[in-house]
Design a protein around this motif. Structure first.
Motif, PDB file in Angstrom:
ATOM      1  N   VAL A 222       0.894  -1.143   0.045  1.00  0.00           N
ATOM      2  CA  VAL A 222      -0.080  -0.143  -0.206  1.00  0.00           C
ATOM      3  C   VAL A 222       0.905   1.121  -0.190  1.00  0.00           C
ATOM      4  CG1 VAL A 222      -1.771  -1.315   1.167  1.00  0.00           C
ATOM      5  CG2 VAL A 222      -0.133   0.137   2.588  1.00  0.00           C
ATOM      6  N   THR A 223       0.248   2.394  -0.370  1.00  0.00           N
ATOM      7  CA  THR A 223       1.176   3.776  -0.389  1.00  0.00           C
ATOM      8  C   THR A 223       1.426   4.137   1.177  1.00  0.00           C
ATOM      9  OG1 THR A 223      -0.940   4.633  -0.662  1.00  0.00           O
ATOM     10  CG2 THR A 223       0.407   4.596  -2.431  1.00  0.00           C
ATOM     11  N   GLU A 224       2.621   4.601   1.269  1.00  0.00           N
ATOM     12  CA  GLU A 224       3.051   4.866   2.609  1.00  0.00           C
ATOM     13  C   GLU A 224       2.077   6.185   2.882  1.00  0.00           C
ATOM     14  OE1 GLU A 224       7.269   6.266   2.469  1.00  0.00           O
ATOM     15  OE2 GLU A 224       6.650   7.883   1.201  1.00  0.00           O
TER      16      GLU A 224
ATOM     17  N   ALA B 151       5.738  17.039   9.146  1.00  0.00           N
ATOM     18  CA  ALA B 151       5.336  16.256  10.303  1.00  0.00           C
ATOM     19  C   ALA B 151       4.854  14.730   9.919  1.00  0.00           C
ATOM     20  CB  ALA B 151       4.073  16.809  10.746  1.00  0.00           C
ATOM     21  N   LEU B 152       4.740  14.777   8.485  1.00  0.00           N
ATOM     22  CA  LEU B 152       3.999  13.522   7.944  1.00  0.00           C
ATOM     23  C   LEU B 152       5.435  12.704   7.651  1.00  0.00           C
ATOM     24  CD1 LEU B 152       1.288  14.311   5.467  1.00  0.00           C
ATOM     25  CD2 LEU B 152       1.019  13.320   7.702  1.00  0.00           C
ATOM     26  N   ARG B 153       6.585  13.158   6.943  1.00  0.00           N
ATOM     27  CA  ARG B 153       7.648  12.751   6.617  1.00  0.00           C
ATOM     28  C   ARG B 153       8.352  11.997   7.905  1.00  0.00           C
ATOM     29  NH1 ARG B 153       9.747   9.101   3.968  1.00  0.00           N
ATOM     30  NH2 ARG B 153       8.571  10.360   2.213  1.00  0.00           N
ATOM     31  N   TRP B 154       8.296  12.777   9.165  1.00  0.00           N
ATOM     32  CA  TRP B 154       8.856  12.262  10.382  1.00  0.00           C
ATOM     33  C   TRP B 154       8.096  10.763  10.904  1.00  0.00           C
ATOM     34  CZ3 TRP B 154       6.545  10.993  14.948  1.00  0.00           C
ATOM     35  CH2 TRP B 154       7.559  10.951  16.119  1.00  0.00           C
ATOM     36  N   ILE B 155       6.861  11.050  10.709  1.00  0.00           N
ATOM     37  CA  ILE B 155       6.172   9.895  10.724  1.00  0.00           C
ATOM     38  C   ILE B 155       6.902   8.399   9.939  1.00  0.00           C
ATOM     39  CG2 ILE B 155       4.110   8.365  10.727  1.00  0.00           C
ATOM     40  CD1 ILE B 155       2.760  11.146  11.735  1.00  0.00           C
ATOM     41  N   LEU B 156       6.980   8.765   8.641  1.00  0.00           N
ATOM     42  CA  LEU B 156       7.523   7.838   7.769  1.00  0.00           C
ATOM     43  C   LEU B 156       8.823   7.448   8.064  1.00  0.00           C
ATOM     44  CD1 LEU B 156       5.447   9.055   4.692  1.00  0.00           C
ATOM     45  CD2 LEU B 156       5.127   6.999   5.971  1.00  0.00           C
ATOM     46  N   MET B 157       9.591   8.458   8.813  1.00  0.00           N
ATOM     47  CA  MET B 157      10.799   7.828   9.026  1.00  0.00           C
ATOM     48  C   MET B 157      11.097   6.620  10.012  1.00  0.00           C
ATOM     49  SD  MET B 157      13.197   9.818   7.480  1.00  0.00           S
ATOM     50  CE  MET B 157      14.642   9.804   8.608  1.00  0.00           C
ATOM     51  N   ASN B 158      10.009   6.165  10.717  1.00  0.00           N
ATOM     52  CA  ASN B 158       9.986   4.998  11.368  1.00  0.00           C
ATOM     53  C   ASN B 158       9.559   3.676  10.523  1.00  0.00           C
ATOM     54  OD1 ASN B 158       9.241   2.917  13.165  1.00  0.00           O
ATOM     55  ND2 ASN B 158       9.088   4.545  14.587  1.00  0.00           N
ATOM     56  N   ASP B 159      10.389   2.800  10.197  1.00  0.00           N
ATOM     57  CA  ASP B 159      10.010   1.696   9.446  1.00  0.00           C
ATOM     58  C   ASP B 159       8.725   0.889  10.100  1.00  0.00           C
ATOM     59  OD1 ASP B 159      11.588   0.245  11.050  1.00  0.00           O
ATOM     60  OD2 ASP B 159      13.005  -0.283   9.638  1.00  0.00           O
ATOM     61  N   ALA B 160       8.499   0.850  11.165  1.00  0.00           N
ATOM     62  CA  ALA B 160       7.447   0.071  11.828  1.00  0.00           C
ATOM     63  C   ALA B 160       5.876   0.614  11.099  1.00  0.00           C
ATOM     64  CB  ALA B 160       7.368   0.292  13.054  1.00  0.00           C
ATOM     65  N   VAL B 161       5.888   1.923  10.724  1.00  0.00           N
ATOM     66  CA  VAL B 161       4.810   2.498  10.157  1.00  0.00           C
ATOM     67  C   VAL B 161       4.422   1.832   8.648  1.00  0.00           C
ATOM     68  CG1 VAL B 161       3.464   4.486   9.589  1.00  0.00           C
ATOM     69  CG2 VAL B 161       4.959   4.564  11.711  1.00  0.00           C
ATOM     70  N   SER B 162       3.317   1.431   8.610  1.00  0.00           N
ATOM     71  CA  SER B 162       3.119   0.825   7.298  1.00  0.00           C
ATOM     72  C   SER B 162       2.392   1.689   6.287  1.00  0.00           C
ATOM     73  CB  SER B 162       1.864  -0.398   7.298  1.00  0.00           C
ATOM     74  OG  SER B 162       2.492  -1.251   8.232  1.00  0.00           O
ATOM     75  N   THR B 163       1.513   2.708   6.899  1.00  0.00           N
ATOM     76  CA  THR B 163       1.205   4.058   6.405  1.00  0.00           C
ATOM     77  C   THR B 163       0.505   5.024   7.126  1.00  0.00           C
ATOM     78  OG1 THR B 163      -0.580   4.368   4.396  1.00  0.00           O
ATOM     79  CG2 THR B 163      -1.431   2.952   6.312  1.00  0.00           C
ATOM     80  N   VAL B 164       0.582   6.208   6.720  1.00  0.00           N
ATOM     81  CA  VAL B 164      -0.007   7.236   7.834  1.00  0.00           C
ATOM     82  C   VAL B 164      -1.184   7.805   6.927  1.00  0.00           C
ATOM     83  CG1 VAL B 164       1.704   8.892   6.476  1.00  0.00           C
ATOM     84  CG2 VAL B 164       0.639   9.541   8.706  1.00  0.00           C
ATOM     85  N   ILE B 165      -2.188   8.239   7.746  1.00  0.00           N
ATOM     86  CA  ILE B 165      -3.716   8.503   7.108  1.00  0.00           C
ATOM     87  C   ILE B 165      -4.006   9.911   7.567  1.00  0.00           C
ATOM     88  CG2 ILE B 165      -4.376   6.028   6.718  1.00  0.00           C
ATOM     89  CD1 ILE B 165      -5.847   6.108   9.478  1.00  0.00           C
ATOM     90  N   PRO B 166      -3.473  10.898   7.093  1.00  0.00           N
ATOM     91  CA  PRO B 166      -3.875  12.383   6.988  1.00  0.00           C
ATOM     92  C   PRO B 166      -5.438  12.353   6.555  1.00  0.00           C
ATOM     93  CG  PRO B 166      -2.239  12.247   5.482  1.00  0.00           C
ATOM     94  CD  PRO B 166      -2.440  10.934   5.960  1.00  0.00           C
ATOM     95  N   GLY B 167      -6.238  13.234   6.932  1.00  0.00           N
ATOM     96  CA  GLY B 167      -7.681  13.434   6.516  1.00  0.00           C
ATOM     97  C   GLY B 167      -7.437  14.619   5.386  1.00  0.00           C
ATOM     98  N   ALA B 168      -8.515  14.797   5.123  1.00  0.00           N
ATOM     99  CA  ALA B 168      -8.888  16.192   4.022  1.00  0.00           C
ATOM    100  C   ALA B 168     -10.400  16.329   3.995  1.00  0.00           C
ATOM    101  CB  ALA B 168      -8.484  15.442   2.516  1.00  0.00           C
TER     102      ALA B 168
END
Length: 327
Positions: free
Chosen positions: A13-15, A268-285
């Motif tokens: 899935v997309t990060e 802020a989103l890139r900071w989360i993705l620096m952790n490889d335990a994270v499969s995806t981050v889900i900001p809203g819109a």
């Protein structure tokens, strides 16, 4: 858009995904179907492949809009939906059973217009639910029946995720952002060990980490950022990640200096993705332009060691004492 493996499901899935709590609307406002479809179209055009939703979002209208859209784009999206929040809290433990969850799942199947749900998460139930082996055994039976492909949990507290990891779950959705570092300590290592996907929710701390808000910012009367700052209606941690608003603004100013920008959201989103335990981050819109802002994080390079240490120092100075022990 870079892909990441979604735990033991094996799905790529997309990060960066899309969260749909406020799909097509600002929090508390009337659902706007036309705007929702514009957001979903922008999501498709951006290359995003994961959408997170819930049966209660916009009174079911988020799932309905997603269902309408995916009819035109079959096999493109991996849909994560949540159920159980419609039960009144605190509800007796016996209400949170496989039979009740199956009724919620049937509703989601109908609204999304699919024969099987990709991933179902228990939607932040009371803590005892995360230790109920009958419920998780029942969910495994729903997998065998073909109604769901996998199941997991959405949590408020780290202890809940650790309890759930004792069962055959495939995913955990947890608040993780620059103002909520606790998941890194025990939850993420355990999840990686068991090959359980991590969805990072509330990644921008209800917008606080965009850098756009000030002491003079006013939110709508029905917006949870107005009425739930002290947890009057639901868990305080859902609103600004449980951070006192004035304190959060001070920390945000320090973060702006650290990254030399007033637009913190991509960092802020890139900071989360620096952790490889994270499969995806889900900001809203709530409008399609926010999709374009969110995916800018995918274009950023890795943050520097100095920036990573700087975020932690700001957390330690402003946030840790009031947030870290609570969730």
């Amino acid at each position: 858009m870079k892909l990441r493996r979604f735990g033991k499901t094996g799905r790529m899935v997309t990060e960066i995904g899309l969260g749909t709590w406020q799909l097509g609307t600002r929090w508390g406002d009337k659902f706007n179907h036309e705007e929702a479809m514009k957001i979903l179209e922008a999501t498709y055009e951006s290359g995003i492949t994961l959408i997170d939703t819930a049966d209660i979002y916009n009174k079911g209208n988020s799932e309905k809009a997603i269902g309408e859209f995916i009819k035109e784009h079959p096999d493109r999206f991996y849909i994560v939906t949540k159920c159980g929040k419609g039960l009144k809290e605190p509800a007796p433990l016996e209400i949170y059973n496989a039979s009740t969850m199956e009724k919620f799942i049937d509703g989601s199947l109908e609204r999304l217009g699919v024969e099987r749900l990709d991933m179902v998460l228990l939607h932040c139930p009371p803590s005892p639910v995360f230790r109920d082996d009958k419920l998780f055994t029942g969910l495994e039976k729903l997998v065998a029946k073909g109604k769901i492909a996998g199941f997991g949990v959405s949590i408020e507290k780290i202890s809940q995720g650790l309890d759930a990891l004792e069962f055959n779950i495939s995913a955990i959705e947890v608040i993780y952002n620059m103002f909520r570092l606790k998941p890194e300590e025990e939850l993420f290592p355990r999840a990686k060990e068991k090959d359980v996907a991590i969805l990072a929710r509330v990644p921008l701390a209800s917008g606080l980490l965009t850098g756009k808000y000030t002491a003079d910012t006013r939110f709508g009367e029905k917006d949870h950022r107005t009425f739930n700052r002290s947890g009057e209606s639901f868990d305080k941690g859902e609103t600004f990640s449980g951070v006192d608003y004035a304190t959060g603004l001070k920390a945000v100013e320090e973060l702006k200096k650290l990254f030399d920008t007033d637009d913190l959201a991509p960092y802020a989103l890139r900071w989360i993705l620096m952790n490889d335990a994270v499969s995806t981050v889900i900001p809203g819109a709530s409008r399609k332009e926010q999709i374009l802002s969110n995916i800018r994080a995918a274009e950023l390079g890795d943050l520097t060691d100095a920036q990573m240490k700087g975020v932690r120092a700001i957390y330690d100075k402003y946030i840790r004492a009031s947030v870290h022990p609570n969730w």
